[in-house]
Design a protein around this motif. Structure first.
Motif, PDB file in Angstrom:
ATOM      1  N   HIS A  98       3.285   0.809  -0.751  1.00  0.00           N
ATOM      2  CA  HIS A  98       2.913   0.140  -2.004  1.00  0.00           C
ATOM      3  C   HIS A  98       3.697  -1.162  -2.169  1.00  0.00           C
ATOM      4  O   HIS A  98       3.152  -2.189  -2.578  1.00  0.00           O
ATOM      5  CB  HIS A  98       3.185   1.061  -3.194  1.00  0.00           C
ATOM      6  CG  HIS A  98       2.088   2.017  -3.487  1.00  0.00           C
ATOM      7  ND1 HIS A  98       0.932   1.659  -4.137  1.00  0.00           N
ATOM      8  CD2 HIS A  98       1.962   3.339  -3.215  1.00  0.00           C
ATOM      9  CE1 HIS A  98       0.138   2.713  -4.254  1.00  0.00           C
ATOM     10  NE2 HIS A  98       0.739   3.743  -3.697  1.00  0.00           N
ATOM     11  N   GLU A 141       2.267  -3.759   0.190  1.00  0.00           N
ATOM     12  CA  GLU A 141       0.973  -4.247  -0.302  1.00  0.00           C
ATOM     13  C   GLU A 141       1.175  -5.325  -1.363  1.00  0.00           C
ATOM     14  O   GLU A 141       0.533  -6.373  -1.345  1.00  0.00           O
ATOM     15  CB  GLU A 141       0.164  -3.088  -0.883  1.00  0.00           C
ATOM     16  CG  GLU A 141      -0.407  -2.151   0.163  1.00  0.00           C
ATOM     17  CD  GLU A 141      -1.071  -0.928  -0.440  1.00  0.00           C
ATOM     18  OE1 GLU A 141      -1.732  -0.188   0.308  1.00  0.00           O
ATOM     19  OE2 GLU A 141      -0.909  -0.695  -1.662  1.00  0.00           O
ATOM     20  N   GLU A 201       0.698  10.624  -7.152  1.00  0.00           N
ATOM     21  CA  GLU A 201       1.110   9.248  -7.436  1.00  0.00           C
ATOM     22  C   GLU A 201       1.376   9.077  -8.934  1.00  0.00           C
ATOM     23  O   GLU A 201       2.399   8.519  -9.343  1.00  0.00           O
ATOM     24  CB  GLU A 201      -0.005   8.313  -6.971  1.00  0.00           C
ATOM     25  CG  GLU A 201       0.421   6.904  -6.678  1.00  0.00           C
ATOM     26  CD  GLU A 201      -0.712   6.121  -6.040  1.00  0.00           C
ATOM     27  OE1 GLU A 201      -0.415   5.195  -5.294  1.00  0.00           O
ATOM     28  OE2 GLU A 201      -1.892   6.439  -6.282  1.00  0.00           O
TER      29      GLU A 201
END
Length: 601
Positions: A161, A164, A498
Motif C-alpha cells: 500500500h 502504491e 484491511e
C-alpha cells in the motif's frame, strides 16, 4: 520534450537463445509503465539495458540530456556495517546531487519511506525493510525515471500500500516489473508485455492493467483469425502445387514463390503463437476425517514478543484459509505450529491421526548443486504421480523445462524456475493439509493463473500465505488476520481484514520491528498522523503559502484604489483579473487547509 529514454531496435541473446529481438521502448514524463511477460522473456535484462547496466547486442539507447535514472534491482542486499543514512548519502554523492541539497533530500526520503532510526545497520533489516531502503536509494536522487524490478517482493500488504501511494504521487516516471495484478492495476497507466506471441515481440497499451487485458484479448483474437485465414490460403496453394503446375510461365513462377512465402509466414506464426503452460496438479489423500487440526487457547511467545495469544481455531477438510498480517506478525510461525515444527507456549494443538502435511516454504530450500534431473527425480529416472510412472524428461516438460536443462545445475535456474521445481516435488506428495508460504514469489502471471486454478481444484485443506491480493481473494474461502501484536480475527475476505487493521491502527503500515523500537512519543505521533508524504509537505508549508496569498490579494485590492489604474481601461481590466485570480488562489488554499486539518485529526 524529448523522451527521457528512447531505445530503438534492441535485441539480446544469451548463447543461441534470443531473449527479445528488435524491441523499441520509450519512456516519457508521467509514464508509469508496468512491464510484464513470462519468465525468461527478458524483462530484467531489458530493464538493466535501459539503466545502462547491461549492453545490448543490437540497437541503441538514447538518454535525454542530464536525465537521472534510478534503478532498483530484484534482490536488495547491502554491505555489512553500512547504516541507512550511509546508503542514502552514498547514492546522493554518486548521482552528483549538489551538497547543499543532500540533507533536505535525505530527510524527505527518510520521512517518505518510514525509517525511524537512520543509524540502523542496513544489512540487518528484514527483507521488507531492505526492499524499502533499496527503493529509497533509487528515489532519493530525484530521478527523472525510476526502474524497479519486482519491487513488491518481500513487502507485506502494508508495504505494498505504501509503495502504491509513493509511485502514484511521484513526480518521476517509472517502469515496474511486477506480477502483482492488483498492484499493476493501482499504479500503472500503461502496460507492456514482452512475449514472442506478438508479431513485434511486445504489446504496449495505454491505460490500466484491466484495459491491457481487454486489448490483449482483442489482439490475440484478431491474430487467431489472421492465422486461420493464412492456413486456408496455404491449404489452397498446397493443393495447387500437388497438381504439379508447370513453372514455365512467369505467372506460375510468381504463384509458386508466393505459396512458399505463405508457408514460411504460417510456420513463423505457428511457432510464435505456440504456447505452453506448467501442469500443476496437487493431490489429496482419501482421508474422511473432517477436523484435521484443532487449536485451543494457543499462545506463542518468541523472545519477549507475543506472536499469538489465545487463538481458538479448527482446520477442517476442504477449508481454504488465507493467512494475512504485517511482516513479523507470525504467519510463518503459525504454519510451523500447524506442522509441529514449533510447540505453543500455552494451549493445545490436536492433529488428526496420521495427518499428512505438505509444506511449501518461502525460503525455497533446495540443494542448488543438484542437477535438474536429480532435483525432480532424486532416486532414478522416473517419478510416480497419481499411481502412474512418468519419465523425468516428461515430468520436466510438464513444468516447462527442456531436455537440455536436465543436466544443468539448479543454481543456473531463475527464481521462477526454482519455484516450479519445488512445486513439481510437492505434487508427488499426497496431502491432507497443504501449507503454502509465499508461493507466488518469482512466478510469472501465466503460471500464477495455473497455480490458482490448481489450488481451487485441490480437494484437501489449504493454508495460503501470500501478498498477492488477487490470488488471496480468488482462492481463500476464509481469512485469518493477524495484527502483529498477538491478536487474531476471522474474516470473509481480505477487504474485511484491511478495514479491521485501519480501524485498530489508523493505517496499514508494517511495524518497524527490524529498524528498532520506537519511542512512546514517536508511536503517539505515528498513530495520530494519517497524512501521506505529499499531504504532510503541504501541511508543513500551508500557513506560509496562505500568508503569501493574502499579501497578493491585498496588493490587488490596493491597485483597484489607485486612480491611475481605475482611469485606464486596460490597466483596470488587468487589475480586476489579478484580483479574481488572487481570490481564487486564496479560496483554494483555505479549502486545502481545511482538508488537511481534517486528515491530520
Amino acid at each position: 520534450m524529448p523522451p527521457i529514454i528512447n531505445a530503438q531496435s534492441l535485441s539480446k541473446r544469451f548463447g543461441a537463445k534470443p531473449l527479445f529481438e528488435d524491441i523499441s521502448f520509450t519512456i516519457n514524463d508521467g509514464d508509469r509503465i508496468g512491464l510484464i511477460g513470462p519468465n525468461g522473456a527478458g524483462k530484467s535484462t531489458l530493464l538493466a539495458i535501459l539503466a545502462g547496466r547491461e549492453d545490448t547486442d543490437t540497437g541503441e539507447v538514447a538518454m535525454r540530456k542530464r536525465a537521472r535514472v534510478g534503478y532498483v534491482v530484484q534482490n536488495s542486499e547491502f554491505a555489512p556495517g553500512q547504516s541507512i543514512r550511509h546508503v542514502l548519502e552514498r547514492a546522493l554523492h554518486a548521482a552528483g546531487v549538489p551538497e547543499g541539497e543532500r540533507e533536505q533530500r535525505l530527510r524527505e526520503t527518510l520521512g517518505r519511506t518510514g525509517f525511524v532510526d537512520e543509524n540502523a545497520e542496513a544489512a540487518k533489516l528484514s527483507g521488507g525493510w531492505r526492499k524499502r531502503l533499496a527503493i529509497a536509494e533509487g528515489a532519493v536522487t530525484g530521478p527523472d525515471v525510476l526502474l524497479l524490478d519486482e519491487p513488491t517482493n518481500h513487502l507485506d500488504l502494508g508495504g505494498i500500500h505504501w509503495l502504491e501511494e509513493l509511485l502514484s504521487q511521484a513526480p518521476f516516471a517509472c517502469v515496474i516489473i511486477s506480477h502483482d495484478r492488483y498492484f499493476l492495476e493501482e499504479v500503472a497507466n500503461e502496460t507492456m508485455e514482452l512475449n514472442r506471441v506478438y508479431a513485434g515481440g511486445a504489446l504496449r497499451v495505454k491505460g490500466k492493467y484491466s484495459k491491457f487485458l481487454e486489448e490483449r484479448e482483442l489482439y490475440l483474437e484478431a491474430q487467431t483469425k489472421q492465422q486461420d485465414a493464412l492456413k486456408n490460403r496455404v491449404k489452397t496453394e498446397v493443393e495447387w502445387l500437388r497438381r504439379g503446375p508447370k513453372a514455365r510461365t512467369t505467372k506460375s513462377k510468381a504463384r509458386i514463390d508466393s505459396a512458399h512465402e505463405m508457408m514460411g509466414q504460417l510456420a513463423e506464426v505457428n511457432q510464435r503463437t505456440k504456447t505452453t503452460s506448467a501442469g500443476i496438479d496437487f493431490t489429496a489423500t482419501d482421508r474422511q476425517t473432517k477436523r484435521l487440526v484443532e487449536m485451543e487457547d494457543v499462545g506463542c511467545v518468541l523472545g519477549e514478543r507475543t506472536i499469538l495469544n489465545k487463538l481458538d481455531f479448527v482446520m477442517t477438510a476442504g477449508m481454504r484459509l488465507g493467512l494475512v498480517g504485517p511482516n513479523g506478525s507470525g504467519k510463518t510461525t503459525l504454519l510451523k505450529l500447524l506442522t509441529g515444527e514449533l510447540e505453543p507456549t500455552r494451549g493445545t494443538i490436536k492433529r488428526a491421526q496420521m495427518l499428512r502435511t505438505v509444506y511449501f516454504s518461502q525460503n525455497r530450500e533446495i540443494d542448488t548443486s543438484l542437477t535438474l534431473r536429480r532435483a525432480l527425480a532424486p532416486e532414478g529416472d522416473s517419478v510416480v504421480h497419481n499411481g502412474n510412472v512418468i519419465h523425468v524428461a516428461s515430468w520436466a516438460s510438464r513444468f516447462l523445462f527442456t531436455g537440455e536443462q536436465l543436466n544443468q545445475p539448479v543454481e543456473r535456474l531463475s527464481g521462477g524456475e526454482r519455484a516450479r521445481v519445488l512445486i513439481a516435488r510437492l505434487m508427488l506428495q499426497p496431502a491432507d493439509l497443504l501449507l503454502m508460504d509465499e508461493p507466488t514469489n518469482d512466478l510469472d502471471i501465466p503460471t500464477l493463473e495455473i497455480l490458482e486454478a490448481s489450488l481451487l481444484e485441490y480437494p484437501g485443506a489449504l493454508v495460503l500465505v501470500t501478498h498477492d491480493r488477487y490470488m488471496l481473494d480468488r482462492v481463500s474461502t476464509t481469512v485469518l488476520g493477524l495484527d502483529g501484536k498477538g491478536a487474531t480475527e476471522r474474516f470473509a475476505d481480505f477487504a474485511q481484514w484491511e478495514e479491521w487493521m485501519v480501524a485498530r491502527d489508523g493505517d496499514l503500515s508494517e511495524e518497524l520491528l527490524s529498524v528498532g523500537p520506537r519511542t512512546a512519543e514517536v508511536k503517539s505521533k505515528a498513530t495520530k498522523k494519517k497524512l501521506s508524504y505529499l499531504d504532510q509537505r503541504d501541511w508543513d508549508s500551508i500557513e506560509k503559502r496562505v500568508e503569501e496569498a493574502e499579501a497578493r490579494l491585498n496588493a490587488a485590492h490596493d491597485k483597484l484604489e489607485d486612480s491611475a489604474v481605475t482611469s485606464d481601461a486596460v490597466k483596470l481590466q488587468a487589475a480586476l483579473d489579478e484580483q479574481a485570480s488572487a481570490q481564487e488562489a486564496m479560496d483554494g488554499l483555505y479549502a486545502r487547509w481545511a482538508e488537511l486539518a481534517e486528515k491530520a485529526g
